[in-house]
Design a protein around this motif. Structure first.
Motif, PDB file in Angstrom:
ATOM      1  N   ASP A 449       0.838  -1.206   0.000  1.00 57.29           N
ATOM      2  CA  ASP A 449       0.000   0.000   0.000  1.00 57.29           C
ATOM      3  C   ASP A 449       0.871   1.253   0.000  1.00 57.29           C
ATOM      4  O   ASP A 449       0.559   2.229  -0.694  1.00 57.29           O
ATOM      5  CB  ASP A 449      -0.934  -0.006   1.212  1.00 57.29           C
ATOM      6  CG  ASP A 449      -2.056  -1.022   1.076  1.00 57.29           C
ATOM      7  OD1 ASP A 449      -2.347  -1.427  -0.069  1.00 57.29           O
ATOM      8  OD2 ASP A 449      -2.626  -1.429   2.101  1.00 57.29           O
ATOM      9  N   GLU A 450       1.950   1.242   0.786  1.00 57.62           N
ATOM     10  CA  GLU A 450       2.849   2.392   0.795  1.00 57.62           C
ATOM     11  C   GLU A 450       3.548   2.544  -0.552  1.00 57.62           C
ATOM     12  O   GLU A 450       3.765   3.658  -1.030  1.00 57.62           O
ATOM     13  CB  GLU A 450       3.886   2.259   1.911  1.00 57.62           C
ATOM     14  CG  GLU A 450       3.359   2.614   3.285  1.00 57.62           C
ATOM     15  CD  GLU A 450       4.474   2.867   4.290  1.00 57.62           C
ATOM     16  OE1 GLU A 450       5.654   2.778   3.909  1.00 57.62           O
ATOM     17  OE2 GLU A 450       4.165   3.165   5.462  1.00 57.62           O
ATOM     18  N   ALA A 454       3.386   5.734  -2.942  1.00 64.71           N
ATOM     19  CA  ALA A 454       4.596   6.409  -3.415  1.00 64.71           C
ATOM     20  C   ALA A 454       4.513   6.670  -4.918  1.00 64.71           C
ATOM     21  O   ALA A 454       4.856   7.762  -5.391  1.00 64.71           O
ATOM     22  CB  ALA A 454       5.822   5.567  -3.084  1.00 64.71           C
ATOM     23  N   PHE A 455       4.062   5.680  -5.677  1.00 66.86           N
ATOM     24  CA  PHE A 455       3.915   5.882  -7.119  1.00 66.86           C
ATOM     25  C   PHE A 455       2.920   7.005  -7.405  1.00 66.86           C
ATOM     26  O   PHE A 455       3.149   7.859  -8.284  1.00 66.86           O
ATOM     27  CB  PHE A 455       3.456   4.591  -7.794  1.00 66.86           C
ATOM     28  CG  PHE A 455       4.572   3.674  -8.206  1.00 66.86           C
ATOM     29  CD1 PHE A 455       5.223   3.862  -9.413  1.00 66.86           C
ATOM     30  CD2 PHE A 455       4.974   2.636  -7.383  1.00 66.86           C
ATOM     31  CE1 PHE A 455       6.253   3.026  -9.805  1.00 66.86           C
ATOM     32  CE2 PHE A 455       6.006   1.787  -7.759  1.00 66.86           C
ATOM     33  CZ  PHE A 455       6.653   1.982  -8.968  1.00 66.86           C
ATOM     34  N   LEU A 503       9.535  -5.972  -9.179  1.00 64.80           N
ATOM     35  CA  LEU A 503      10.058  -6.511 -10.429  1.00 64.80           C
ATOM     36  C   LEU A 503       9.514  -5.705 -11.604  1.00 64.80           C
ATOM     37  O   LEU A 503       8.345  -5.296 -11.605  1.00 64.80           O
ATOM     38  CB  LEU A 503       9.663  -7.982 -10.566  1.00 64.80           C
ATOM     39  CG  LEU A 503      10.280  -8.922  -9.518  1.00 64.80           C
ATOM     40  CD1 LEU A 503       9.756 -10.331  -9.703  1.00 64.80           C
ATOM     41  CD2 LEU A 503      11.797  -8.896  -9.598  1.00 64.80           C
ATOM     42  N   PRO A 504      10.334  -5.467 -12.627  1.00 61.81           N
ATOM     43  CA  PRO A 504       9.927  -4.574 -13.721  1.00 61.81           C
ATOM     44  C   PRO A 504       8.719  -5.066 -14.513  1.00 61.81           C
ATOM     45  O   PRO A 504       7.964  -4.264 -15.045  1.00 61.81           O
ATOM     46  CB  PRO A 504      11.183  -4.500 -14.597  1.00 61.81           C
ATOM     47  CG  PRO A 504      11.967  -5.730 -14.264  1.00 61.81           C
ATOM     48  CD  PRO A 504      11.699  -5.995 -12.814  1.00 61.81           C
ATOM     49  N   ILE A 509       1.200  -3.807 -10.535  1.00 61.13           N
ATOM     50  CA  ILE A 509       0.669  -4.017  -9.186  1.00 61.13           C
ATOM     51  C   ILE A 509       0.585  -2.689  -8.440  1.00 61.13           C
ATOM     52  O   ILE A 509      -0.304  -2.485  -7.603  1.00 61.13           O
ATOM     53  CB  ILE A 509       1.576  -4.987  -8.404  1.00 61.13           C
ATOM     54  CG1 ILE A 509       1.565  -6.371  -9.061  1.00 61.13           C
ATOM     55  CG2 ILE A 509       1.177  -5.079  -6.941  1.00 61.13           C
ATOM     56  CD1 ILE A 509       2.564  -7.334  -8.452  1.00 61.13           C
ATOM     57  N   TYR A 510       1.457  -1.741  -8.795  1.00 59.52           N
ATOM     58  CA  TYR A 510       1.591  -0.516  -8.021  1.00 59.52           C
ATOM     59  C   TYR A 510       1.013   0.715  -8.707  1.00 59.52           C
ATOM     60  O   TYR A 510       0.685   1.699  -8.039  1.00 59.52           O
ATOM     61  CB  TYR A 510       3.076  -0.256  -7.719  1.00 59.52           C
ATOM     62  CG  TYR A 510       3.805  -1.484  -7.232  1.00 59.52           C
ATOM     63  CD1 TYR A 510       3.722  -1.888  -5.897  1.00 59.52           C
ATOM     64  CD2 TYR A 510       4.554  -2.278  -8.105  1.00 59.52           C
ATOM     65  CE1 TYR A 510       4.377  -3.023  -5.454  1.00 59.52           C
ATOM     66  CE2 TYR A 510       5.211  -3.414  -7.665  1.00 59.52           C
ATOM     67  CZ  TYR A 510       5.118  -3.789  -6.343  1.00 59.52           C
ATOM     68  OH  TYR A 510       5.754  -4.919  -5.906  1.00 59.52           O
ATOM     69  N   THR A 511       0.912   0.696 -10.024  1.00 60.85           N
ATOM     70  CA  THR A 511       0.448   1.882 -10.741  1.00 60.85           C
ATOM     71  C   THR A 511      -0.157   1.492 -12.088  1.00 60.85           C
ATOM     72  O   THR A 511       0.196   0.453 -12.658  1.00 60.85           O
ATOM     73  CB  THR A 511       1.621   2.860 -10.970  1.00 60.85           C
ATOM     74  OG1 THR A 511       1.151   3.999 -11.692  1.00 60.85           O
ATOM     75  CG2 THR A 511       2.753   2.199 -11.747  1.00 60.85           C
TER      76      THR A 511
END
Length: 566
Positions: A449-450, A454-455, A503-504, A509-511
């Motif tokens: 979540d953090e 951040a993204f 992982l690239p 998953i993040y953005t």
């Protein structure tokens, strides 16, 4: 008589005395069992004839080697402990996990594993607030792994030495303990009994009910932990062989492994504290049956017990002392290591990465026609800010560590471009930078979540069409992931073993922002000297251009904020 507080309500009775008494009983039990072991050793030595010749120097060399092998074995078991904790969702610094685990050996001689569990629970709770239930369950699960490993190794050794009945029995134990149905039943019983025990103590926690222990059953997790267990128990068995062979040339390695693992397995199944009165007696019988004289067998067993159980107990006491010296100061991890951070990675590797990463970013910015105003998020000591500014970009840097910021200001042309700030809350207006980059920052955040937050914050401060450069360690290779998760935190203080690697090919998953390109580079470890880096560069370059590039040590992912650049 119960005390009353200022409101006239009955105060809870103090718990200091019972806890003190409990510790006294545990220490007394450990001392009693240790005394039994000492007396037993004296009786064994006194019941055999004196050696006709002096103990050879090779025996003492073997004892020294055995001490080293035991230390390696305990190190492997510490890593296994941290691995099992992480499978239950407990992410604590590797240092804390190892201190807590090794401290448990200080009360190795308390029966029924109680001493180990109590000390480990106390240390882990004090250092990282780990639930006591987790420590109890993982400690017992670890013993099940030991039983399986010892049975498997002993079965192979029995087959080699020609003991078919023992091979069948030991092989059956190994097969039983590795079947999923048995493991499910065993884990269910361990968790249920542990919960019942916790319910009768002051350490029960409402959150205990939500702890998921099922990952311990995953086949990959089980066999990885089992493999480390096998290696950990083979090492002291080899120590026995070296010491016995120094006194009796005909004593083979297979016989030594069989003797040690069967005696340790018997002690484990009987829950004998520290193997007292079980391991020594069994080993002497096996050694004499193999042709070793009674006096030599007694000396070997005493030596082996000193460099295994004795050394473990001593190390346990030492790590209790390390724990009692206290946790690190309240300053953040990176404040604490600010002055040592620069020395963690050799200058040759640091300089090579500095040039490589900044060159890649400059190329992307020029190719895509992006502006020159940039932000280094988590700038550390300012090396990349200085380099990018030297290349003509108007880069500013922020870092959450005041200690790092103080050093960074001395490394840039204008100290005003460096300021304190968090990746989760950047003190800048929206759409104020053409590009931003973060180098080995995101994996330090405490949760997914953090990382998502951040993204979102990074894209907030970017102009439409702006680029975000994500530089991270590439842990796609399982061996490198193990190295970064368990080995690197042991030899460096930058990482703590709690990192969440990105992982690239999984940044979605993040953005939702698209990845417009990804670069993979470097295969050589950070400890390789400069001259070897130069020699290996052609090979490394070939790997970076091959399909194997996705297993490189580093990567740079380029993400673009939707919209047209201004």
């Amino acid at each position: 008589m119960l005390a009353t507080d200022s409101l006239g309500e009955t105060a809870a009775p103090a718990r200091t005395a019972p806890r003190t008494l409990a510790w006294l009983l545990l220490i007394a039990c450990a001392a009693a069992m240790l005394a039994i072991g000492i007396v037993t050793s004296i009786v064994i030595l006194g019941s055999v004839d004196t050696r006709a010749r002096a103990i050879p120097a090779t025996f003492w060399m073997a004892a020294a080697a055995g001490t080293f092998l035991t230390c390696v074995s305990l190190g492997l078991r510490s890593v296994r402990w941290a691995f099992l904790l992480r499978r239950t969702g407990v992410r604590i610094p590797l240092r804390d996990a190892c201190i807590g685990y090794l401290s448990g050996f200080s009360l190795l001689f308390v029966p029924l594993l109680v001493g180990e569990i109590v000390v480990r629970a106390a240390v882990h709770r004090a250092r990282a607030r780990v639930p006591v239930l987790v420590i109890v369950v993982v400690n017992v699960w670890e013993r099940l792994l030991d039983v399986a490993a010892l049975a498997g190794v002993a079965a192979v050794a029995a087959l080699i030495v020609g003991a078919p009945e023992a091979t069948l029995l030991l092989g059956s134990i190994f097969v039983l303990t590795t079947t999923r149905s048995f493991q499910q039943l065993a884990l269910s019983i361990i968790v249920r009994l542990s919960r019942l025990a916790m319910a009768r103590t002051s350490f029960a926690d409402a959150a205990d009910a939500s702890i998921d222990f099922s990952p311990l059953l995953a086949r990959e997790n089980w066999f990885l932990a089992l493999a480390s267990s096998v290696l950990a128990w083979m090492l002291p068995a080899l120590a026995l062989w070296a010491m016995a062979a120094s006194l009796h040339d005909a004593f083979g390695a297979a016989h030594a492994v069989y003797a040690y693992t069967t005696s340790a397995l018997t002690a484990g199944l009987m829950l004998a504290a520290g193997g007292v009165r079980v391991v020594g007696t069994s080993l002497i019988a096996d050694l004499t049956a193999s042709g070793v004289t009674a006096s030599d067998a007694a000396i070997v067993v005493l030596g082996v017990r000193l460099v295994t159980a004795g050394l473990a107990t001593l190390l346990g006491i030492m790590f209790v002392a390390v724990h009692l010296r206290g946790r690190r100061a309240d300053a953040s991890h990176f404040d604490e290591i600010a002055h040592a951070y620069d020395a963690q990675i050799p200058a040759a590797q640091r300089d090579a990465l500095l040039v490589r990463k900044t060159t890649l970013m400059r190329s992307e910015l020029q190719t895509r026609g992006i502006g020159s105003r940039g932000l280094d998020v988590g700038c550390g000591q300012g090396w990349y800010v200085a380099r990018m500014r030297g290349l003509g970009f108007d880069v500013h840097g922020i870092d959450a560590s005041a200690g790092q910021i103080a050093l960074a200001k001395g490394h840039v042309d204008d100290p005003r471009v460096i300021s304190e700030g968090s990746i989760l809350e950047i003190a800048a207006p929206s759409a104020s930078f053409d590009f931003a980059y973060c180098i080995n920052v995101l994996h330090h955040l405490a949760s997914i979540d953090e990382q998502r937050a951040a993204f979102a914050e990074l894209f907030r401060v970017l102009k439409p069409g702006g680029l975000l450069f994500v530089h991270e360690i590439n842990t796609r290779n399982p061996l490198f992931r193990f190295y970064m998760g368990y080995v690197f935190p042991c030899v460096n203080c930058i990482d703590e073993g709690t990192e969440r690697w990105l992982l690239p090919h999984r940044l979605a998953i993040y953005t939702d922002a698209p990845v417009v390109s990804a670069s993979y580079f470097t295969f050589m470890p950070e400890f390789v000297p400069r001259w070897l880096l130069a020699l290996a560069r052609p090979v490394e370059s070939a790997l970076e251009q091959s399909p194997l590039r996705v297993f490189s040590a580093h990567y740079m992912a380029v993400l673009q904020k939707p919209g047209r650049p201004a």
